[in-house]
Design an enzyme around this catalytic site. Structure first.
Site, PDB file in Angstrom:
ATOM      1  N   CYS A 128     -72.264   4.501  18.042  1.00 51.38           N
ATOM      2  CA  CYS A 128     -71.075   4.124  18.813  1.00 51.38           C
ATOM      3  C   CYS A 128     -70.604   5.288  19.687  1.00 51.38           C
ATOM      4  CB  CYS A 128     -69.986   3.691  17.828  1.00 51.38           C
ATOM      5  SG  CYS A 128     -68.361   3.496  18.556  1.00 51.38           S
ATOM      6  N   CYS A 134     -66.859   6.097  19.569  1.00 51.86           N
ATOM      7  CA  CYS A 134     -66.524   6.736  18.281  1.00 51.86           C
ATOM      8  C   CYS A 134     -66.685   8.253  18.396  1.00 51.86           C
ATOM      9  CB  CYS A 134     -67.440   6.227  17.166  1.00 51.86           C
ATOM     10  SG  CYS A 134     -67.279   4.454  16.825  1.00 51.86           S
TER      11      CYS A 134
END
Length: 108
Positions: A32, A35
């Site tokens: 991700c 993230c």
């Protein structure tokens, strides 16, 4: 100076739900991109707000039970737990100022 803690399905109840201070749980994954963008922001908040809030990180892929239990579908999702319940939900990477604005009413 405090740093984010790591929580798992096995330690979630003890470290998050039973915490005396609010806990912001970052549901993240290696794949991700957003993230990774938000990680340094959370590190800074953990250091600056030490004692007022705990920042916890949970690997979404390795801990399927907890994200499923709380309906986490997109990453990153940040859930703020206060007194064992979800007090706020933030989806997506946000700038530090926006995160703090959401968190401040809940800080001790």
């Amino acid at each position: 100076m405090s740093a984010p803690i790591t929580v798992t399905d096995a330690t979630f109840d003890e470290l998050v739900l039973k915490s005396d201070t609010p806990v912001l749980v970052d549901f993240w994954a290696d794949w991700c991109g957003p993230c990774k963008m938000i990680a340094p922001v959370l590190d800074a908040i953990a250091a600056e707000q030490d004692g007022k809030i705990t920042i916890a990180k949970m690997d979404y892929d390795q801990n399927p039970q907890t994200p499923n239990k709380f309906g986490v579908l997109g990453l990153p999702t940040l859930l703020l737990f206060k007194d064992g319940a979800v007090a706020e939900q933030i989806v997506g990477a946000k700038p530090k100022r926006a995160l703090l604005k959401t968190l401040e009413p809940h800080l001790a």
